[in-house]
Design a protein around this motif. Structure first.
Motif, mmCIF file in Angstrom:
data_model
loop_
_atom_site.group_PDB
_atom_site.id
_atom_site.type_symbol
_atom_site.label_atom_id
_atom_site.label_comp_id
_atom_site.label_asym_id
_atom_site.label_seq_id
_atom_site.Cartn_x
_atom_site.Cartn_y
_atom_site.Cartn_z
ATOM 1 N N GLY A 278 17.700 17.487 44.028
ATOM 2 C CA GLY A 278 16.612 17.342 44.196
ATOM 3 C C GLY A 278 15.824 15.965 43.798
ATOM 4 N N TRP A 279 16.075 15.817 42.531
ATOM 5 C CA TRP A 279 15.458 14.683 42.032
ATOM 6 C C TRP A 279 16.029 13.319 42.274
ATOM 7 C CZ3 TRP A 279 10.538 13.785 39.666
ATOM 8 C CH2 TRP A 279 9.685 14.855 39.680
ATOM 9 N N THR A 280 17.275 13.583 42.629
ATOM 10 C CA THR A 280 18.052 12.248 43.129
ATOM 11 C C THR A 280 17.357 11.595 44.543
ATOM 12 O OG1 THR A 280 19.992 12.784 41.895
ATOM 13 C CG2 THR A 280 20.396 11.101 43.443
ATOM 14 N N VAL B 122 7.146 6.939 33.709
ATOM 15 C CA VAL B 122 8.012 7.884 33.353
ATOM 16 C C VAL B 122 8.051 9.309 33.864
ATOM 17 C CG1 VAL B 122 9.639 8.699 31.411
ATOM 18 C CG2 VAL B 122 8.944 6.245 31.483
ATOM 19 N N ASP B 123 8.948 9.979 34.546
ATOM 20 C CA ASP B 123 8.820 11.135 34.989
ATOM 21 C C ASP B 123 10.026 11.990 33.888
ATOM 22 O OD1 ASP B 123 6.840 10.999 36.763
ATOM 23 O OD2 ASP B 123 8.237 10.940 38.498
ATOM 24 N N LEU B 124 9.554 13.072 33.330
ATOM 25 C CA LEU B 124 10.566 13.692 32.540
ATOM 26 C C LEU B 124 10.723 15.325 33.186
ATOM 27 C CD1 LEU B 124 9.663 12.863 28.911
ATOM 28 C CD2 LEU B 124 11.414 11.953 30.395
ATOM 29 N N GLY C 123 12.497 -0.079 40.670
ATOM 30 C CA GLY C 123 12.106 1.302 40.870
ATOM 31 C C GLY C 123 10.389 1.209 40.751
ATOM 32 N N HIS C 124 9.691 2.084 40.999
ATOM 33 C CA HIS C 124 8.410 2.033 40.666
ATOM 34 C C HIS C 124 8.026 3.218 39.511
ATOM 35 C CE1 HIS C 124 7.349 6.391 41.937
ATOM 36 N NE2 HIS C 124 6.181 6.148 41.400
ATOM 37 N N ASP C 125 9.151 3.804 39.258
ATOM 38 C CA ASP C 125 8.912 4.315 37.863
ATOM 39 C C ASP C 125 10.633 4.916 37.362
ATOM 40 O OD1 ASP C 125 10.164 6.573 39.492
ATOM 41 O OD2 ASP C 125 8.480 8.024 39.167
ATOM 42 N N ILE C 126 10.683 5.774 36.221
ATOM 43 C CA ILE C 126 11.916 6.122 35.913
ATOM 44 C C ILE C 126 11.991 7.620 35.919
ATOM 45 C CG2 ILE C 126 14.065 5.546 34.276
ATOM 46 C CD1 ILE C 126 12.157 3.340 33.161
ATOM 47 N N ASP C 127 13.003 8.200 36.425
ATOM 48 C CA ASP C 127 13.030 9.580 36.451
ATOM 49 C C ASP C 127 14.174 10.208 35.415
ATOM 50 O OD1 ASP C 127 10.956 10.000 38.942
ATOM 51 O OD2 ASP C 127 12.483 8.598 39.682
ATOM 52 N N PHE C 128 13.834 11.196 34.803
ATOM 53 C CA PHE C 128 14.700 11.761 33.964
ATOM 54 C C PHE C 128 14.728 13.414 34.019
ATOM 55 C CE2 PHE C 128 13.635 7.858 31.585
ATOM 56 C CZ PHE C 128 14.868 7.402 31.536
#
Ligand code: ATP
Ligand code: MN
Ligand code: MN
Length: 376
Positions: A315-317, A299-301, A203-208
Motif C-alpha cells: 500500500g505505501w509503495t 517524513v512519514d513514519l 520526492g515531496h517527502d520520504i516514507d518509512f
C-alpha cells in the motif's frame, strides 16, 4: 531468430496493476496535460472526471512508444471522449487549448498555490479563495486567519518543503531513522517506501515503514524515536496518529481511505552544509551573515505489526493510482477486499495471509509487478 513481439492494443489491461509502468515515460506531453486536468477536477471535487484523467495518464505512461497519431491509441482502454479530444489537439497543435485555459484559470492557479502548503487541502483552499485570497503571500500576510499547527509549520518551512527531496537527502534521512529506531529496537526492520522505493530520483517527502519480527508490539517505539529527535533538536514538527486498527474488522472498501496504523507526519531538520549560489560570489556582508546549513524535510513514519507488513508495504509503495487499481481489481475481478492491512476473500469468507508482496499478487491471481514498474 528473436523477433520483437508486436504491440497489441487489445491486450492492454484497464487496470494498472496488470501493466508495467516504469519511470521511462514516452508520452509526457500528454500525461502532464492529463494531470493538470485531473488536478483541476480534484479542486472542483468532481472525482469521476478526475479519475478519468488519472487513468488515462497512467495508461499512456505504460505504453512502450510515443503516441504520434490517433491510430496509436485505437483499441486502448481508458480513452474517453474528453481524453481523445485533448490527445488530438496536442497531436495537431502541439498543445491543448483546454489545458492552457486551466493553467491560466484564476481559481486553478490559487488552489495550486494553496495546496502546495503542507496541511492545506481543497477545503481550506476553497475557504481562502472565497475570502478573495489568491496567493501564498496574501495568506501569509493575513494575520486574522486561524491556521492549524500543521499549516503554521507548512508556512514556516515553505521554501524548503516545496523544493523537492533528492535521493541523497532520502539516504541521509534513512540513516537518521534507522539509527534512532535501532537505539530502542535493535532488530527492527526499517524500509523506505513511497516514490523512492519505486526508483524515483526526487520526492515531496520520504516514507518509512517500521516493523519488528519479535514478539509483542511496542506502542512506545514511535514516541521514543520522536522524543529522541526532540532532544537532539532534529524535530521541527510532528503529528502522531495512534493506531485505530480493530482485528477481524473487514478491510475498508473505500478506495482512498486512510489506514489504521500508528503513524507520524513529521518535518525533520536535515543538517548538511549547502552551497547556496546566491551567497557564493558576493562580499563581506554575506560572509558575515549566517548561512543556513540545514533543510526542512517531510517524513512519514508508519509502524506496522509484522503480520501486516507485506500489505502495508504494498500500500505505501504506491503509486497512488497503482494502489487504487489493485483494490478495484480485487473487488471487481476477484470478489476480494484489499487494504493496507489485509486481503479478505468474500466468497470463502477468509483473510488471506501474506509474508511478501509476491504472495499478495499470487492471492489476487496477478503476475508480480516490481516496485519500479508501479509508477502508474
Ligand atoms: P511523492 O514523491 O510525491 O512523495 P509518493 O508516491 O511517495 O510520491 P506519497 O503521498 O508519499 O506519494 O504516498 C505514498 C503511498 O502511500 C501512496 O501510494 C499512498 O496511497 C500511500 N499513502 C499516503 N498517505 C497515506 C495515508 N495517510 N494513509 C494510507 N496510505 C497513504
Ligand atoms: Mn512519498
Ligand atoms: Mn508520504
Amino acid at each position: 531468430e528473436l523477433e520483437m513481439p508486436a504491440f497489441t492494443a487489445t491486450k492492454v489491461s484497464q487496470y494498472s496493476c496488470q501493466r508495467k509502468t516504469t519511470l521511462n515515460n514516452y508520452n509526457k506531453k500528454f500525461t502532464d496535460a492529463f494531470e493538470v486536468m485531473a488536478e483541476n477536477y480534484e479542486f472542483k471535487e468532481s472525482e469521476i472526471f478526475c479519475l478519468e484523467f488519472l487513468r488515462a495518464a497512467s495508461l499512456l505512461k505504460s505504453l512502450p512508444f510515443p503516441v504520434t497519431r490517433m491510430k496509436d491509441i485505437q483499441g486502448l482502454p481508458c480513452m474517453g471522449d474528453q481524453v481523445r479530444d485533448i490527445i488530438e489537439e496536442i497531436i495537431e497543435e502541439g498543445e491543448s487549448s483546454r489545458v492552457r485555459e486551466v493553467l491560466n484559470d484564476e481559481r486553478y492557479k490559487a488552489f495550486k498555490q494553496f495546496t502546495s502548503v503542507f496541511g492545506v487541502g481543497v477545503k481550506t483552499s476553497e475557504k481562502w479563495y472565497r475570502m478573495g485570497l489568491r496567493t501564498v503571500e496574501e495568506v501569509k500576510a493575513d494575520k486574522t486567519l486561524k491556521l492549524s499547527k500543521m499549516q503554521k509549520a507548512g508556512f514556516l518551512y515553505y521554501e524548503d518543503l516545496v523544493s523537492c527531496v533528492s535521493k541523497a537527502e532520502a539516504d541521509a534521512v534513512s540513516l537518521i531513522v534507522k539509527n534512532a529506531v535501532c537505539t530502542f529496537l535493535p532488530d527492527a526492520l526499517v524500509t523506505i517506501t513511497g516514490g523512492f522505493r519505486r526508483g524515483k530520483k526526487i520526492g515531496h517527502d520520504i516514507d518509512f515503514l517500521i516493523t519488528s519480527p519479535g514478539p509483542g508490539e511496542d506502542d512506545e517505539l514511535l514516541h521514543k524515536v520522536i522524543d529522541l529527535w526532540k532532544r537532539q533538536g532534529l524535530l521541527l514538527y510532528c503529528d502522531i496518529i495512534e493506531s485505530t486498527f480493530v482485528k477481524e474488522q473487514l478491510p475498508s472498501r473505500k478506495v482512498d481511505a486512510m489506514d489504521h496504523f500508528q503513524k507520524c507526519f513529521a518535518i525533520l531538520k536535515l543538517c548538511q552544509p549547502r552551497v547556496d549560489n546566491s551567497t557564493c560570489n558576493t562580499s563581506k556582508k554575506l560572509e558575515m551573515a549566517e548561512v543556513k546549513d540545514w533543510k526542512a524535510i517531510r517524513v512519514d513514519l508508519v509502524i506496522t505489526p509484522f503480520e501486516q507488513y507485506a500489505y502495508a508495504l504494498l500500500g505505501w509503495t504506491g503509486s497512488r493510482q497503482f494502489g487504487r487499481d489493485l483494490r478495484r481489481y480485487a473487488s471487481h475481478e476477484r470478489k476480494m477486499v484489499l487494504d493496507n492491512h489485509a486481503l479478505y476473500d468474500r466468497r470463502k469468507r477468509i483473510f488471506l495471509k501474506a509474508g511478501s508482496e509476491e504472495e499478495i499478487f499470487a492471492h489476487l491471481g496477478l503476475d508480480y509487478v516490481e516496485p519500479w514498474e508501479r509508477n502508474a
